[in-house]
Design an enzyme around this catalytic site. Structure first.
Site, short mmCIF file in Angstrom:
data_model
loop_
_atom_site.label_atom_id
_atom_site.label_comp_id
_atom_site.label_asym_id
_atom_site.label_seq_id
_atom_site.Cartn_x
_atom_site.Cartn_y
_atom_site.Cartn_z
N HIS A 73 -6.13 0.81 -3.20
CA HIS A 73 -5.76 -0.56 -2.82
C HIS A 73 -4.37 -0.96 -3.33
O HIS A 73 -3.85 -2.01 -2.96
CB HIS A 73 -6.82 -1.56 -3.29
CG HIS A 73 -6.78 -1.90 -4.74
ND1 HIS A 73 -7.60 -1.30 -5.68
CD2 HIS A 73 -6.02 -2.77 -5.44
CE1 HIS A 73 -7.35 -1.81 -6.87
NE2 HIS A 73 -6.39 -2.70 -6.76
N ASP A 119 -11.84 4.18 -3.72
CA ASP A 119 -10.58 3.51 -4.09
C ASP A 119 -9.75 4.42 -5.01
O ASP A 119 -9.66 4.21 -6.21
CB ASP A 119 -10.90 2.19 -4.79
CG ASP A 119 -9.66 1.32 -5.01
OD1 ASP A 119 -8.62 1.61 -4.40
OD2 ASP A 119 -9.75 0.36 -5.81
N GLY A 203 -5.32 0.89 -10.75
CA GLY A 203 -4.70 2.20 -10.64
C GLY A 203 -4.49 2.90 -11.97
O GLY A 203 -4.24 4.10 -12.00
#
Length: 275
Positions: A73, A119, A203
């Site tokens: 994302h 993700d 992340g």
């Protein structure tokens, strides 16, 4: 041409996951300032604004000399760069830090932005990094990043670290925790109402210490509850790296390198780590 990031990153001299700059971990209540260069695989993913200025948007993990692991994302249509060796976002001229543009961006082909599934993403750096003599060493299961210090609050200037105990999937998937939002491809950590990842940490790595004292990156910061970043029984949710080993190997990643902290290969359920 290869860039040398002086004394910041991975090297065999100290063994995988070890460092001459171990994190200072004695003062963890909420997030606190990390010791400079104690989490050297942490990167800042930045995007270019129309003004020409660069802004931090997500974290990431340097896992080999040319590859970075982050969340799907975090990747969009913007122009990005990966900043290595950063400590203070306010200091634009930090010694031994460097910005490298990506040559390729790979989001997982089954990433679902609506359900927040799969993700995970890979970034290939346009220029390889030359590793020197440092690999981080410290306490297991820390989230690190420059995300928001509060749910509604400023972004961190200095790289932050916070201890997040792992929560078993059987607990995290119950209705009073995260319910059906999490799958076995996720790791939950935190949920004490005091500490957690937040917007801007996405992340980045979930850093856990192995039995031999080396650091292992087990997760990628994915999402938190809509109630807030540090809400009771609403832990930070990570993408579990070991669930995507086949995909990362398919993309020619060197996941087993001695120069990488990513060595979580045998435990199918990280929740067992702190149970």
């Amino acid at each position: 041409m290869k860039f040398a990031i002086l004394a910041l990153f991975v090297a065999g001299a100290y063994g995988c996951g070890q460092s001459t700059f171990p994190p200072v971990l004695s003062r963890v209540v909420g997030g606190n300032d990390a010791r400079k260069h104690s989490w050297p695989w942490q990167v800042s993913l930045q995007y270019s604004a129309p003004s020409g200025n660069w802004y931090h948007t997500c974290g990431g993990t340097l896992i080999s000399d040319q590859w970075v692991l982050t969340a799907a994302h975090c990747i969009g249509e913007k122009k990005y760069r990966v900043y290595l060796g950063k400590h203070s976002m306010r200091n634009k001229q930090e010694p031994d830090s460097i910005a490298i543009s990506p040559s390729k961006l790979f989001t997982h082909p089954e990433y679902d932005s609506w359900k927040i599934r799969n993700d995970i993403a890979l970034i290939k750096l346009s220029t390889p990094v030359t590793f020197t003599d440092v690999l981080p060493h410290g306490q297991p299961c820390y989230v690190t990043g420059w995300g928001h210090l509060e749910t509604i609050g400023p972004m961190a200037d200095i790289l932050q670290q916070a201890l997040l105990p792992v929560v078993k999937h059987e607990i995290c998937s119950t209705p009073d925790w995260m319910g059906g939002m999490v799958t076995t491809n996720n790791i939950c950590a935190g949920g004490d109402g005091k500490r957690g990842g937040c917007k801007g940490d996405s992340g980045g790595p979930l850093n856990c210490q192995g039995k031999d004292g080396s650091w292992e990156v087990h997760g990628v910061v994915s999402f938190c509850s809509s109630f807030g970043c540090n809400y009771h029984r609403k832990p930070t949710v990570f993408t579990r790296v070991s669930a995507y080993m086949d995909w990362t190997q398919y993309n020619n990643m060197c996941m087993y390198s001695k120069r990488s902290p990513l060595i979580e290969l045998t435990r199918p359920d990280l929740a067992l780590l702190l149970s």
